[in-house]
Design a protein around this motif. Structure first.
Motif, PDB file in Angstrom:
ATOM      1  N   ASP A 145       0.853  -1.186   0.000  1.00 56.89           N
ATOM      2  CA  ASP A 145       0.000   0.000   0.000  1.00 56.89           C
ATOM      3  C   ASP A 145       0.893   1.241   0.000  1.00 56.89           C
ATOM      4  O   ASP A 145       2.127   1.133   0.049  1.00 56.89           O
ATOM      5  N   PRO A 146       0.296   2.451  -0.084  1.00 55.70           N
ATOM      6  CA  PRO A 146       1.122   3.672  -0.147  1.00 55.70           C
ATOM      7  C   PRO A 146       2.070   3.853   1.037  1.00 55.70           C
ATOM      8  O   PRO A 146       3.076   4.539   0.931  1.00 55.70           O
ATOM      9  N   GLN A 147       1.744   3.203   2.169  1.00 56.44           N
ATOM     10  CA  GLN A 147       2.609   3.309   3.343  1.00 56.44           C
ATOM     11  C   GLN A 147       3.709   2.241   3.356  1.00 56.44           C
ATOM     12  O   GLN A 147       4.511   2.177   4.284  1.00 56.44           O
ATOM     13  N   GLY A 148       3.729   1.378   2.323  1.00 55.95           N
ATOM     14  CA  GLY A 148       4.755   0.358   2.237  1.00 55.95           C
ATOM     15  C   GLY A 148       4.412  -0.936   2.933  1.00 55.95           C
ATOM     16  O   GLY A 148       5.261  -1.830   3.037  1.00 55.95           O
ATOM     17  N   HIS A 149       3.177  -1.102   3.417  1.00 59.79           N
ATOM     18  CA  HIS A 149       2.771  -2.340   4.073  1.00 59.79           C
ATOM     19  C   HIS A 149       2.463  -3.406   3.023  1.00 59.79           C
ATOM     20  O   HIS A 149       1.780  -3.133   2.028  1.00 59.79           O
ATOM     21  N   ALA A 150       2.962  -4.618   3.258  1.00 60.62           N
ATOM     22  CA  ALA A 150       2.746  -5.706   2.308  1.00 60.62           C
ATOM     23  C   ALA A 150       1.272  -6.081   2.250  1.00 60.62           C
ATOM     24  O   ALA A 150       0.581  -6.155   3.276  1.00 60.62           O
ATOM     25  N   LEU A 151       0.778  -6.308   1.043  1.00 61.61           N
ATOM     26  CA  LEU A 151      -0.610  -6.704   0.831  1.00 61.61           C
ATOM     27  C   LEU A 151      -0.644  -8.070   0.162  1.00 61.61           C
ATOM     28  O   LEU A 151       0.276  -8.442  -0.562  1.00 61.61           O
ATOM     29  N   THR A 152      -1.708  -8.810   0.404  1.00 65.56           N
ATOM     30  CA  THR A 152      -1.886 -10.131  -0.189  1.00 65.56           C
ATOM     31  C   THR A 152      -3.207 -10.176  -0.938  1.00 65.56           C
ATOM     32  O   THR A 152      -4.229  -9.675  -0.443  1.00 65.56           O
ATOM     33  N   VAL A 153      -3.195 -10.758  -2.136  1.00 61.25           N
ATOM     34  CA  VAL A 153      -4.423 -10.972  -2.891  1.00 61.25           C
ATOM     35  C   VAL A 153      -4.933 -12.362  -2.522  1.00 61.25           C
ATOM     36  O   VAL A 153      -4.313 -13.365  -2.852  1.00 61.25           O
TER      37      VAL A 153
END
Length: 322
Positions: A177-185
């Motif tokens: 995300d814009p804050q650099g937190h890892a996201l998972t689909v």
């Protein structure tokens, strides 16, 4: 005293799955060296040569020196990407990283006489979902109806015909995300009205949802199969609910066992982590195979059995492990 041939573990420093295997090999007195290609050239030095006798030389890490022609086995886990020294501009850094990938990477993939679990090129070939689906069907495994498309109308027709249908990513790319937190689909159910013009922007995978009562993670190490029934997930994707899950070792039906072993043979794999859905009739529905899947998150009594099987492969690659 002459040292026995070492096992080379190609992975990053923080790899819990590799760590338990390294600990088991060390307990058995098997020499182990860990190398991460991302440490080249800063703390990894390569002195390789090729002559009439083939590939020779050595690789040096911060703590080990390994003769390239004496490696008995390679455990290829999850190394970081090839890198370049700091201070270079973008073009120079890209050029150096490419030279490292095709140089060091080519050496690590060509160690004479070494047994690979798995060979990196076979891992890569086995990561493509369309090839996985085709191979699983070819091997007699029960594959849910699946559509691969970038056509939104075709996607809507498939969902209407085979619903309920889920969407699955074709590859788990790094996404933040814009804050650099890892996201998972995650795996999610979709309806025809959920599909829009975004389908046309890339390839999508839609699959008929299995009416499952549990999930199964089957870890294959050579001919040895470890099937774990996973219960307790309140949603489609059990990876979202680790705190709610229970794990039970179960037997593998003969037809599934044959299909799994045939599948490994198609891709030339010594290891694979297979995911299945288990329905109320006892049928196993194949989802996918991760050729480099994790297993150290299982309870200790399960993890230890898989660890021992992998250590057997690496320690005694020439022995029949059936």
């Amino acid at each position: 005293m002459t040292m026995s041939p070492p096992v080379l573990v190609v992975t990053q420093l923080d790899d819990a799955t590799a760590d338990v295997v390294i600990e088991e090999l060390s307990r058995r007195g098997v020499p182990v060296a860990r190398v991460d290609p991302a440490d080249f050239p800063d703390t990894v030095i390569v002195k390789a040569r090729v002559d009439a006798s083939g590939l020779g030389g050595e690789i040096q890490t911060a703590t080990r020196t390994v003769a390239l022609d004496e490696v008995r086995s390679v455990y290829w886990r999850r190394p970081r990407p090839y890198a370049a020294p700091a201070g270079l501009d973008e073009q120079e850094a890209r050029w150096c990283a490419d030279q490292a990938r095709y140089g060091l990477g080519g050496i690590l993939a060509a160690l004479p006489g070494a047994h690979y679990v798995n060979h990196p090129w076979r891992n890569r070939a086995a990561e493509y979902k369309p090839a996985q689906l085709a191979a699983a069907a070819q091997c007699g495994l029960r594959v849910p109806p699946t559509l691969l498309t970038n056509d939104v109308d075709e996607g809507r027709r498939f969902v209407a015909e085979y619903g309920p249908v889920v969407y699955k990513p074709l590859y788990n790319s790094d996404y933040t995300d814009p804050q650099g937190h890892a996201l998972t689909v995650w795996v999610e159910e979709v309806a025809p009205q959920d599909l829009n013009a975004g389908v046309g922007r890339t390839m999508h995978l839609f699959q008929q949802r299995v009416d499952k009562v549990a999930d199964v993670r089957l870890t294959a190490v050579g001919d040895r199969l470890f099937a774990v029934r996973i219960d307790g997930a309140p949603g489609l994707d059990w990876r979202r609910y680790y705190d709610d899950l229970t794990y039970t070792l179960i037997d593998v039906p003969p037809g599934v066992a044959k299909g799994v072993r045939d599948y490994l043979a198609v891709f030339g794999l010594a290891y694979g982590a297979f995911d299945f859905g288990f329905d109320s009739f006892g049928m196993w529905h194949w989802y996918e195979c991760n050729p480099n899947g994790q297993f150290a998150w299982f309870p200790a009594h399960i993890t230890s059995q898989i660890t021992a099987a992998i250590a057997d492969q690496l320690q005694q690659p020439d022995q029949d492990r059936r």
